[in-house]
Design a protein around this motif. Structure first.
Motif, PDB file in Angstrom:
ATOM      1  N   UNK A 156      20.602  36.450  23.250  1.00 28.34           N
ATOM      2  CA  UNK A 156      20.903  36.007  21.885  1.00 28.34           C
ATOM      3  C   UNK A 156      20.586  34.524  21.762  1.00 28.34           C
ATOM      4  N   UNK A 157      19.985  34.137  20.657  1.00 24.21           N
ATOM      5  CA  UNK A 157      19.601  32.742  20.456  1.00 24.21           C
ATOM      6  C   UNK A 157      20.787  31.857  20.104  1.00 24.21           C
ATOM      7  N   UNK A 158      21.953  32.467  19.880  1.00 22.52           N
ATOM      8  CA  UNK A 158      23.142  31.690  19.525  1.00 22.52           C
ATOM      9  C   UNK A 158      24.104  31.604  20.705  1.00 22.52           C
ATOM     10  N   UNK A 159      24.452  32.759  21.285  1.00 22.82           N
ATOM     11  CA  UNK A 159      25.443  32.775  22.364  1.00 22.82           C
ATOM     12  C   UNK A 159      24.832  33.102  23.721  1.00 22.82           C
ATOM     13  N   UNK A 160      23.530  33.404  23.758  1.00 21.26           N
ATOM     14  CA  UNK A 160      22.779  33.642  24.992  1.00 21.26           C
ATOM     15  C   UNK A 160      23.239  34.874  25.763  1.00 21.26           C
ATOM     16  N   UNK A 161      23.861  35.833  25.071  1.00 21.39           N
ATOM     17  CA  UNK A 161      24.208  37.104  25.702  1.00 21.39           C
ATOM     18  C   UNK A 161      22.943  37.930  25.863  1.00 21.39           C
ATOM     19  N   UNK A 162      22.817  38.627  26.996  1.00 18.30           N
ATOM     20  CA  UNK A 162      21.631  39.428  27.285  1.00 18.30           C
ATOM     21  C   UNK A 162      21.472  40.516  26.222  1.00 18.30           C
ATOM     22  N   UNK A 163      20.241  40.643  25.691  1.00 22.45           N
ATOM     23  CA  UNK A 163      19.963  41.576  24.613  1.00 22.45           C
ATOM     24  C   UNK A 163      18.736  42.415  24.973  1.00 22.45           C
ATOM     25  N   UNK A 164      18.846  43.732  24.823  1.00 21.97           N
ATOM     26  CA  UNK A 164      17.732  44.642  25.021  1.00 21.97           C
ATOM     27  C   UNK A 164      17.167  45.061  23.665  1.00 21.97           C
ATOM     28  N   UNK A 165      15.985  45.655  23.688  1.00 25.96           N
ATOM     29  CA  UNK A 165      15.373  46.108  22.435  1.00 25.96           C
ATOM     30  C   UNK A 165      16.209  47.194  21.768  1.00 25.96           C
TER      31      UNK A 165
END
Length: 358
Positions: A233-242
């Motif tokens: 995430x560009x805000x909280x940097x949590x890992x994000x998948x498609x």
């Protein structure tokens, strides 16, 4: 001395005025008197006109004293306007049904497309009220006020188009970024939005594609996710998948893909819940949904064989449960099911003995 009075007639059918000589012996002038003077001699049909004398309209009940008239008066003929509705004139309709249909059909009110689009992005899809925190999005990208959606689930008043929402697991809590100095009131301006992308600053108004991230709930534009290369995430940097990106208010094709993804996830959950389980006797039951078979297996009423293709059930037979020191054929003869139906003959009162013994 009697004064001779004249009346000049102005008619649209005559270029010059017509002069009428009134009888000085008459004291009262009526519409019938004028008719008798005009129609026979001047070939004018008064049924097609309305009359006014010196600017005053005349009708059947009008009575004028000749003594009050000036020596010269003007009688004006005004053509009647035929048709127009309700008087037997032309209506412009081909038939009476067409005429009635023309007024029976209610034309739909015109809706401002900009206002309709903005309402879809700023209002709850269920209550149509402005979005107010806490907000959620379903797995197909529809926006809701969480309170309205939960109340609809508890009262079982959820519309059919949202019947795929069964509980909290089917909704994602989202975080909307407010526009700095924006108006959080009721929707009024059809060109502005109250929310924006926290990275690019694009307005949340339906003109740009936005995604909701399932991991953290942040809502940001597709442009920001494309330009900034990151696996989180560009805000909280949590890992994000498609698969964690839910497009908000997507097109028909995008909603179709989201629905397929949702069905696949639900199928995996059902498959996981329906995995192998063990009964009391240590026999593995592959299909956990067959609860009746498992219960009967525990009671000893059925025999269950487990193989790679699933569960095979063998019905109970008396010959399979012969007591100790008992002959199988003798024990089985106690049950009518141990003999073929052709070996027995039934009467109206009771079952008969086997053939050859009666």
């Amino acid at each position: 001395m009697q004064i001779r009075r004249q009346i000049f007639v102005k008619s649209p059918h005559h270029q010059q005025s017509i002069a009428l000589q009134l009888d000085p012996t008459q004291s009262i002038l009526t519409l019938s008197n004028l008719t008798s003077l005009l129609e026979p001699s001047h070939r004018i049909s008064l049924s097609a006109f309305t009359l006014s004398l010196d600017g005053k309209p005349l009708n059947v009940s009008t009575r004028i004293k000749l003594s009050t008239l000036p020596p010269v008066s003007t009688l004006t003929l005004h053509p009647r306007l035929l048709g127009g509705g309700g008087d037997g004139g032309a209506t412009g309709a081909e038939s009476r049904d067409c005429y009635l249909k023309m007024y029976a059909e209610k034309k739909p009110d015109k809706v401002d497309p900009n206002e309709q689009r903005l309402s879809k992005w700023l209002n709850c899809a269920l209550s149509n009220e402005p979005l107010a925190e806490p907000c959620v999005v379903d797995l197909l990208g529809n926006l809701f006020n969480k309170e309205a959606l939960v109340n609809a689930l508890l009262t079982k008043k959820l519309p059919k188009q949202f019947n795929y929402i069964k509980g909290l697991k089917d909704m994602v809590n989202i975080r909307l970024t407010h526009v700095a100095g924006g108006d959080d009131g009721v929707l009024g301006d059809t060109t502005s939005s109250r929310f924006q992308c926290p990275v690019s600053g694009l307005e949340f108004n339906g003109k740009y594609k936005f995604f909701a991230l399932r991991g953290c709930g942040h809502v940001m534009s597709a442009k920001a996710l494309k330009e900034v290369k990151s696996s989180g995430c560009l805000v909280c940097h949590v890992e994000v998948k498609d698969c964690d990106k839910i497009v908000i208010n997507g097109t028909e094709e995008e909603v179709k893909l989201l629905r397929e993804r949702m069905e696949e996830e639900k199928a995996k959950v059902r498959e996981k819940k329906g995995g192998s389980k063990k009964g009391k006797n240590g026999v593995a039951v592959v299909d956990a949904g067959v609860k009746v078979v498992k219960r009967q297996m525990d009671d000893g009423n059925v025999n269950v064989n487990v193989n790679g293709n699933g569960v095979s059930v063998k019905k109970f037979k008396a010959g399979d449960a012969v007591p100790v020191n008992a002959t199988k054929e003798v024990y089985a003869s106690l049950f009518t099911s141990s003999k073929k139906k052709s070996d027995f003959r039934e009467t109206y009162s009771c079952r008969s003995l086997p053939l050859g013994r009666n």
